[in-house]
Scaffold this active site. Sequence first.
Site, PDB file in Angstrom:
ATOM      1  N   THR A   1      13.828  56.882  40.724  1.00  0.00           N
ATOM      2  CA  THR A   1      13.441  57.959  41.644  1.00  0.00           C
ATOM      3  C   THR A   1      12.581  59.034  40.978  1.00  0.00           C
ATOM      4  OG1 THR A   1      15.503  57.582  42.819  1.00  0.00           O
ATOM      5  CG2 THR A   1      14.397  59.674  43.245  1.00  0.00           C
TER       6      THR A   1
ATOM      7  N   ILE B   1      43.694  65.629  58.948  1.00  0.00           N
ATOM      8  CA  ILE B   1      45.161  65.479  58.937  1.00  0.00           C
ATOM      9  C   ILE B   1      45.818  66.590  58.110  1.00  0.00           C
ATOM     10  CG2 ILE B   1      47.010  63.978  58.030  1.00  0.00           C
ATOM     11  CD1 ILE B   1      45.418  61.635  59.279  1.00  0.00           C
TER      12      ILE B   1
ATOM     13  N   GLU C   1      21.151  54.649  45.857  1.00  0.00           N
ATOM     14  CA  GLU C   1      20.862  53.194  45.820  1.00  0.00           C
ATOM     15  C   GLU C   1      20.345  52.690  47.155  1.00  0.00           C
ATOM     16  OE1 GLU C   1      23.122  50.293  43.619  1.00  0.00           O
ATOM     17  OE2 GLU C   1      23.886  51.871  42.332  1.00  0.00           O
TER      18      GLU C   1
HETATM   19  C1  LIG Z   1      23.508  62.545  43.066  1.00  0.00           C
HETATM   20  C2  LIG Z   1      22.363  61.578  43.044  1.00  0.00           C
HETATM   21  C3  LIG Z   1      22.326  60.593  42.063  1.00  0.00           C
HETATM   22  C4  LIG Z   1      21.248  59.704  42.017  1.00  0.00           C
HETATM   23  N1  LIG Z   1      21.183  58.785  40.983  1.00  0.00           N
HETATM   24  C5  LIG Z   1      20.050  58.052  40.848  1.00  0.00           C
HETATM   25  C6  LIG Z   1      19.872  57.219  39.693  1.00  0.00           C
HETATM   26  O1  LIG Z   1      20.763  57.079  38.837  1.00  0.00           O
HETATM   27  N2  LIG Z   1      18.690  56.551  39.564  1.00  0.00           N
HETATM   28  C7  LIG Z   1      17.690  56.650  40.483  1.00  0.00           C
HETATM   29  O2  LIG Z   1      16.643  56.047  40.272  1.00  0.00           O
HETATM   30  N3  LIG Z   1      17.833  57.421  41.582  1.00  0.00           N
HETATM   31  C8  LIG Z   1      18.983  58.126  41.787  1.00  0.00           C
HETATM   32  N4  LIG Z   1      19.137  58.933  42.888  1.00  0.00           N
HETATM   33  C9  LIG Z   1      18.089  58.967  43.890  1.00  0.00           C
HETATM   34  C10 LIG Z   1      18.476  58.307  45.212  1.00  0.00           C
HETATM   35  O3  LIG Z   1      18.519  56.922  45.076  1.00  0.00           O
HETATM   36  C11 LIG Z   1      17.485  58.806  46.288  1.00  0.00           C
HETATM   37  O4  LIG Z   1      17.868  60.143  46.562  1.00  0.00           O
HETATM   38  C12 LIG Z   1      17.503  57.962  47.533  1.00  0.00           C
HETATM   39  O5  LIG Z   1      16.933  56.709  47.295  1.00  0.00           O
HETATM   40  C13 LIG Z   1      16.757  58.619  48.684  1.00  0.00           C
HETATM   41  O6  LIG Z   1      15.520  59.118  48.313  1.00  0.00           O
HETATM   42  P1  LIG Z   1      15.130  60.637  48.702  1.00  0.00           P
HETATM   43  O7  LIG Z   1      16.280  61.483  48.306  1.00  0.00           O
HETATM   44  O8  LIG Z   1      13.811  60.942  48.146  1.00  0.00           O
HETATM   45  O9  LIG Z   1      15.079  60.663  50.298  1.00  0.00           O
HETATM   46  P2  LIG Z   1      13.818  60.283  51.218  1.00  0.00           P
HETATM   47  O10 LIG Z   1      13.295  58.943  50.858  1.00  0.00           O
HETATM   48  O11 LIG Z   1      12.866  61.421  51.222  1.00  0.00           O
HETATM   49  O12 LIG Z   1      14.519  60.182  52.632  1.00  0.00           O
HETATM   50  C14 LIG Z   1      14.767  61.317  53.457  1.00  0.00           C
HETATM   51  C15 LIG Z   1      15.326  60.821  54.784  1.00  0.00           C
HETATM   52  O13 LIG Z   1      14.354  59.962  55.434  1.00  0.00           O
HETATM   53  C16 LIG Z   1      14.922  58.698  55.714  1.00  0.00           C
HETATM   54  N5  LIG Z   1      13.909  57.661  55.535  1.00  0.00           N
HETATM   55  C17 LIG Z   1      12.994  57.534  54.527  1.00  0.00           C
HETATM   56  N6  LIG Z   1      12.229  56.458  54.720  1.00  0.00           N
HETATM   57  C18 LIG Z   1      12.662  55.869  55.863  1.00  0.00           C
HETATM   58  C19 LIG Z   1      12.285  54.702  56.572  1.00  0.00           C
HETATM   59  N7  LIG Z   1      11.292  53.904  56.152  1.00  0.00           N
HETATM   60  N8  LIG Z   1      12.955  54.407  57.718  1.00  0.00           N
HETATM   61  C20 LIG Z   1      13.973  55.197  58.148  1.00  0.00           C
HETATM   62  N9  LIG Z   1      14.378  56.307  57.511  1.00  0.00           N
HETATM   63  C21 LIG Z   1      13.737  56.631  56.384  1.00  0.00           C
HETATM   64  C22 LIG Z   1      16.064  58.545  54.693  1.00  0.00           C
HETATM   65  O14 LIG Z   1      17.054  57.635  55.149  1.00  0.00           O
HETATM   66  C23 LIG Z   1      16.596  59.972  54.603  1.00  0.00           C
HETATM   67  O15 LIG Z   1      17.474  60.213  55.679  1.00  0.00           O
HETATM   68  C24 LIG Z   1      20.222  59.789  42.979  1.00  0.00           C
HETATM   69  C25 LIG Z   1      20.292  60.758  43.984  1.00  0.00           C
HETATM   70  C26 LIG Z   1      21.333  61.643  44.017  1.00  0.00           C
HETATM   71  C27 LIG Z   1      21.357  62.702  45.094  1.00  0.00           C
END
Ligand SMILES: Cc1cc2nc3c(=O)[nH]c(=O)nc-3n(C[C@H](O)[C@H](O)[C@H](O)COP(=O)(O)OP(=O)(O)OC[C@H]3O[C@@H](n4cnc5c(N)ncnc54)[C@H](O)[C@@H]3O)c2cc1C
Length: 370
Positions: A125, A339, A365
């Site tokens: 990410t 609860i 993920e």
């Molecule tokens: C605590 C934490 C730990 C993490 N650990 C890791 C890690 O170890 N390694 C790593 O690489 N990443 C990690 N991540 C990143 C995580 O995998 C991403 O946050 C996740 O994949 C979503 O990406 P984003 O937050 O940019 O959301 P966005 O992609 O910006 O999505 C925002 C919203 O839009 C929706 N959306 C986006 N595209 C679409 C689509 N095509 N169709 C429908 N809905 C869509 C999403 O479902 C979401 O509701 C972590 C994140 C957090 C918060």
Amino acid sequence: MNYFLTPEQEMIRDLARKLADEKVAPVRAELDEKEEFPWEIMRLCAGAGLFGVSIEEAYGGFGGGELENCLAVEELSRVCLGVSVSYAASGLGAHPIMLYGNPEQKNKYLPDIAKGKRLAAFGLTEAGAGSDASAIRTTAIKKGDGYVINGTKQWITNGGEAEIYTIIAMTDKSKGPRGASAFIVEKETPGFEFGKKEKKLGIRASATRELVFQDCYVPKENLVAREGMGFIVTMRTFDRTRPGVGAQGVGVAQGALEEAVRYAREREQFGKKIISFQAVQHLLADMATQVEAARALIYSVARYIDGEENPREISKVSGMAKVFASDVAMKVTVDAVQIFGGYGYMREYPVEKMMRDAKILQIYEGTNQI
Ligand SMILES: Cc1cc2nc3c(=O)[nH]c(=O)nc-3n(C[C@H](O)[C@H](O)[C@H](O)COP(=O)(O)OP(=O)(O)OC[C@H]3O[C@@H](n4cnc5c(N)ncnc54)[C@H](O)[C@@H]3O)c2cc1C
């Protein structure tokens, strides 16, 4: 339910359960409050051999598969998701090496990961690339006998604590998604630094940090698989680790259910234990049904992955397992707070933490929408 686990699988489950009950439960609230990385617990997991459950015996592991991993993850998650994700993220970082590493890479890294001597992490990410992983901007440009990495990864679990990082970077931007590659980068490599630790809603014991690469040189031996295979490595990794996220959901939901039942048996209102009220019984019965359904799906999917040489439906069913069990975790933890009534909203009881922790399972993920 009898899931017909082998004696070895029962042993792994019981080992993780004992460790979680005896060592994690007493400190989980403090770890959460202080947002402190659970190093002591990680050392205990290492001592119990839990980091190696799904790593091949040839590399110092126990030789189990995804089911063994799910059993350990579920038990740790039943008590604390902040702890269990720190454990599980090392497996996530190890999977690209387990699946695509060459013998030299496996020999170099997997024994230490299996022993819990070094933690691993996975970095995909970036600020502008979450669901749309193909938008990553980190580059790895060929130079001499290696690659120079530049860019910043965001929200990487175990960031700063792990010593072995599998990261995805663009080796050829002109090829789009086919221009991404996977690399192993060790902590202390010059040009590799960490950003600030994030302050989070839940899983607060876990460390979430930026990985910052500035002219970070890695030798060509650190390339995992071939150039251009970065997203294949990522997707095949998630295929195998998503049931583990589901297992986190089953665990936290099971933990919340147990807390809710215990509380409903003790709490009295209107001169009766609240468990005698049918509305409370309905909630508990629904929670128990959902937890068991999620567990059955996770174990079936894990068995399917472990049992087939080429499990064709793996992407679909591992995604289903992750989505279903994480939604169950969210619903069951919210109902557990219900609860407990007002006490459920207070930090003196564990269910508010479980509810905060569960939310991440619907996000990382791959969000449940993805
Ligand atoms: C605590 C934490 C730990 C993490 N650990 C890791 C890690 O170890 N390694 C790593 O690489 N990443 C990690 N991540 C990143 C995580 O995998 C991403 O946050 C996740 O994949 C979503 O990406 P984003 O937050 O940019 O959301 P966005 O992609 O910006 O999505 C925002 C919203 O839009 C929706 N959306 C986006 N595209 C679409 C689509 N095509 N169709 C429908 N809905 C869509 C999403 O479902 C979401 O509701 C972590 C994140 C957090 C918060």
